[in-house]
Motif scaffolding. Structure first.
Motif, mmCIF file in Angstrom:
data_model
loop_
_atom_site.group_PDB
_atom_site.id
_atom_site.type_symbol
_atom_site.label_atom_id
_atom_site.label_comp_id
_atom_site.label_asym_id
_atom_site.label_seq_id
_atom_site.Cartn_x
_atom_site.Cartn_y
_atom_site.Cartn_z
ATOM 1 N N ALA A 99 0.815 -1.210 0.000
ATOM 2 C CA ALA A 99 0.000 0.000 0.000
ATOM 3 C C ALA A 99 0.854 1.267 0.000
ATOM 4 O O ALA A 99 0.342 2.366 -0.202
ATOM 5 C CB ALA A 99 -0.943 0.003 1.200
ATOM 6 N N TRP A 100 2.175 1.123 0.225
ATOM 7 C CA TRP A 100 3.061 2.292 0.175
ATOM 8 C C TRP A 100 3.372 2.725 -1.257
ATOM 9 O O TRP A 100 3.891 3.827 -1.463
ATOM 10 C CB TRP A 100 4.368 1.985 0.908
ATOM 11 C CG TRP A 100 4.228 1.956 2.400
ATOM 12 C CD1 TRP A 100 3.074 1.810 3.119
ATOM 13 C CD2 TRP A 100 5.285 2.065 3.358
ATOM 14 N NE1 TRP A 100 3.345 1.813 4.464
ATOM 15 C CE2 TRP A 100 4.692 1.964 4.648
ATOM 16 C CE3 TRP A 100 6.658 2.208 3.266
ATOM 17 C CZ2 TRP A 100 5.442 2.034 5.818
ATOM 18 C CZ3 TRP A 100 7.408 2.271 4.436
ATOM 19 C CH2 TRP A 100 6.805 2.186 5.697
ATOM 20 N N VAL A 190 12.077 2.238 -5.758
ATOM 21 C CA VAL A 190 12.202 2.931 -4.479
ATOM 22 C C VAL A 190 13.219 4.046 -4.662
ATOM 23 O O VAL A 190 14.356 3.795 -5.076
ATOM 24 C CB VAL A 190 12.647 1.978 -3.352
ATOM 25 C CG1 VAL A 190 12.778 2.742 -2.033
ATOM 26 C CG2 VAL A 190 11.658 0.830 -3.197
ATOM 27 N N ILE A 191 12.798 5.268 -4.379
ATOM 28 C CA ILE A 191 13.635 6.439 -4.636
ATOM 29 C C ILE A 191 13.911 7.146 -3.319
ATOM 30 O O ILE A 191 12.984 7.510 -2.589
ATOM 31 C CB ILE A 191 12.951 7.412 -5.615
ATOM 32 C CG1 ILE A 191 12.581 6.682 -6.909
ATOM 33 C CG2 ILE A 191 13.834 8.615 -5.906
ATOM 34 C CD1 ILE A 191 11.712 7.500 -7.842
ATOM 35 N N ARG A 216 4.184 3.039 -9.348
ATOM 36 C CA ARG A 216 4.951 1.851 -8.964
ATOM 37 C C ARG A 216 6.153 2.211 -8.106
ATOM 38 O O ARG A 216 7.108 1.433 -7.996
ATOM 39 C CB ARG A 216 5.416 1.091 -10.207
ATOM 40 C CG ARG A 216 6.323 1.875 -11.145
ATOM 41 C CD ARG A 216 6.901 0.977 -12.220
ATOM 42 N NE ARG A 216 7.844 1.693 -13.076
ATOM 43 C CZ ARG A 216 8.776 1.094 -13.819
ATOM 44 N NH1 ARG A 216 8.887 -0.222 -13.787
ATOM 45 N NH2 ARG A 216 9.584 1.793 -14.581
ATOM 46 N N SER A 217 6.114 3.383 -7.494
ATOM 47 C CA SER A 217 7.263 3.880 -6.738
ATOM 48 C C SER A 217 6.898 4.198 -5.299
ATOM 49 O O SER A 217 5.747 4.480 -4.974
ATOM 50 C CB SER A 217 7.823 5.154 -7.394
ATOM 51 O OG SER A 217 8.203 4.927 -8.732
ATOM 52 N N VAL A 218 7.921 4.150 -4.442
ATOM 53 C CA VAL A 218 7.864 4.692 -3.087
ATOM 54 C C VAL A 218 8.971 5.729 -2.995
ATOM 55 O O VAL A 218 10.131 5.411 -3.268
ATOM 56 C CB VAL A 218 8.065 3.602 -2.019
ATOM 57 C CG1 VAL A 218 8.004 4.221 -0.624
ATOM 58 C CG2 VAL A 218 7.027 2.505 -2.154
ATOM 59 N N LEU A 219 8.628 6.959 -2.629
ATOM 60 C CA LEU A 219 9.620 8.028 -2.497
ATOM 61 C C LEU A 219 9.880 8.306 -1.027
ATOM 62 O O LEU A 219 8.937 8.499 -0.243
ATOM 63 C CB LEU A 219 9.138 9.315 -3.169
ATOM 64 C CG LEU A 219 9.545 9.522 -4.624
ATOM 65 C CD1 LEU A 219 8.693 8.630 -5.515
ATOM 66 C CD2 LEU A 219 9.385 10.975 -5.040
ATOM 67 N N VAL A 220 11.158 8.315 -0.660
ATOM 68 C CA VAL A 220 11.582 8.688 0.691
ATOM 69 C C VAL A 220 12.370 9.979 0.547
ATOM 70 O O VAL A 220 13.415 9.997 -0.102
ATOM 71 C CB VAL A 220 12.436 7.591 1.339
ATOM 72 C CG1 VAL A 220 12.770 7.977 2.776
ATOM 73 C CG2 VAL A 220 11.714 6.249 1.309
#
Length: 474
Positions: A99-100, A190-191, A216-220
């Protein structure tokens, strides 16, 4: 129902048990000294400092006879001597879930995108996990298409490989990262934006990444105005999120921009903790932390996915031998060098083709592709040897057939490798274009001379202005 269960689980975790408290003894710069906790605080442990402006989350970075030295994830404004300090247990854990995807979070896994509470997965994961055992991993997998011609031809990336992008400021690192995020053949992106300019975060999300890439990404994200603990934490958290998706069987592309800002954050932390500066002001822990971060990426175990990682490195003054760049280059499996001179000639991505290396060659390409790449490199090296004489007019065309062919190749290659951020090309099409370029330039391929019919139409490769110093082939 899943969201309700996630919220209930989070509420249960937030209910504290026995609380251990000390007090603030002194504050000097970024460092706060805590007394009265004895063995309750260890290196890397979290605590809450309760001041008149509210609690401040902090982490222990040093211990001595005076007490525990802690640095804040925020600012010490409102904190005074004698304020209570509460020990936290297990607060360096994150609970990623699918879900992230599509979400933007900070280094402490708190949502930044205004889309409500972040769902929590059922399995906690430490952001400071150890790298996998070398003998538990598979070997690097097959080639991963990136859609970028210069990368797929000259510095191919395999699944589970770790590459560095080295460049000075303003040469196109972020744009190259955005192209990789949108076009690379991966399941999850993942970025980690470490120390990024606040103004550029929205531009990256909305313009460079776009809705399809974000889905399709998770940004931190940690911006440059945040404390060093938060900037360092963004890189750790991004890696932990990538490890979650790898363990779930996904092919993950981890992009961290930049590892230089991670190292600078660690330098600030080390100096504040009292470490002596070593190489160009960097304390020893900086070079101990780099392999701990970078070695966590790579191939997974049997039944898992892989983490293919790209790390950008900001090279100050184009010095490839500065301590951070030199250390990172020795850890990674190859490097892509962006050159300011190439960018000034109008070729983007501005990759220096001869100085960039992938350690997965020649296995990453097939025999025919390696033969084409070898001829391209020989031709470019020959042109580079004579480039100054050609630009000055000291070389007369026809004096050396090899130089003439290399010049024709370099002229056409400049246009062929120029690629907009929206353009994507398959590896097969890229090598087909390379073959046409070599034949057009008159360079033999596997003992065969130029064949006009085999070369096909190359008008598209000869359109547009040439870079300064090039002449139009006759």
């Amino acid at each position: 129902m899943q969201t309700l269960f996630s919220d209930l689980s989070q509420a249960v975790r937030e209910v504290g048990g026995t609380r251990i408290a000390g007090q603030v003894r002194a504050i000097s710069g970024l460092t706060l000294t805590v007394e009265g906790l004895g063995r309750a605080l260890g290196i890397g442990q979290r605590c809450l400092v309760h001041g008149r402006n509210g609690p401040v989350l902090a982490e222990v970075v040093g211990l001595d006879d005076e007490g525990a030295h802690v640095l804040p994830f925020g600012v010490w404004r409102g904190i005074a001597a004698g304020d209570a300090v509460e020990v936290l247990e297990g607060d360096d854990l994150v609970r990623p879930t699918e879900a992230w995807l599509g979400r933007v979070i900070d280094g402490l896994a708190r949502p930044l995108d205004g889309r409500g509470r972040l769902p929590q997965g059922g399995v906690p994961r430490s952001v400071h996990a150890d790298p996998p055992n070398a003998f538990d991993r598979r070997r690097v997998g097959p080639r991963m298409d990136t859609g970028i011609k210069a990368v797929d031809i000259f510095t191919p990336i395999c699944r589970g490989q770790r590459m560095g992008v080295f460049a000075g400021s303003g040469v196109g690192k972020s744009t190259l990262m955005a192209m990789l995020a949108r076009q690379a053949d991966a399941d999850v992106i993942v970025i980690g934006l470490v120390g990024e300019r606040g103004r550029e975060v929205q531009d990256f999300v909305q313009k460079d990444l776009g809705p399809d890439g974000l889905a399709r990404s998770v940004l931190v994200v940690s911006t440059g105005d945040e404390p060093p603990l938060m900037r360092r934490q963004a890189a750790w958290t991004a890696t932990a999120v990538a490890e979650h998706f790898r363990d779930a069987g996904f092919q993950v592309l981890l992009l961290i921009d930049s590892v230089t800002r991670f190292a600078m954050a660690q330098r600030e932390i080390g100096l504040a903790a009292g470490e002596p500066p070593a190489q160009r002001g960097f304390p020893p822990t900086t070079f101990a932390e780099l392999p701990q971060l970078l070695e966590r990426a790579g191939p997974g175990r049997d039944g898992q996915g892989d983490i293919t990682a790209i790390y950008t490195v900001l090279v100050e003054g184009e010095d490839m031998n500065d301590p951070v760049a030199d250390s990172v280059r020795g850890i990674l499996d190859g490097h892509v060098i962006l050159d300011r001179t190439i960018a000034e000639r109008g070729r983007y991505p501005a990759i220096d083709l001869l100085r960039s290396i992938s350690r997965m060659l020649p296995e990453c390409h097939g025999p025919e592709e390696n033969a084409l790449l070898r001829e391209m490199r020989l031709g470019l090296a020959r042109f580079e040897d004579m480039e100054d004489l050609i630009r000055l007019g000291a070389y007369k065309e026809g004096s050396d057939p090899e130089v003439d062919r290399a010049t024709r190749l370099a002229e056409r290659l400049h246009r062929f490798l120029t690629q907009s951020r929206e353009e994507a090309t398959t590896t097969e099409d890229a090598f087909a274009g390379v073959k046409r370029l070599l034949l057009e330039a008159g360079i033999e391929i596997d003992g065969k001379g130029p064949d006009a019919e085999a070369a096909g139409p190359v008008a598209a490769l000869s359109e547009g202005p040439l870079p300064p110093g090039f002449r139009q082939p006759g």
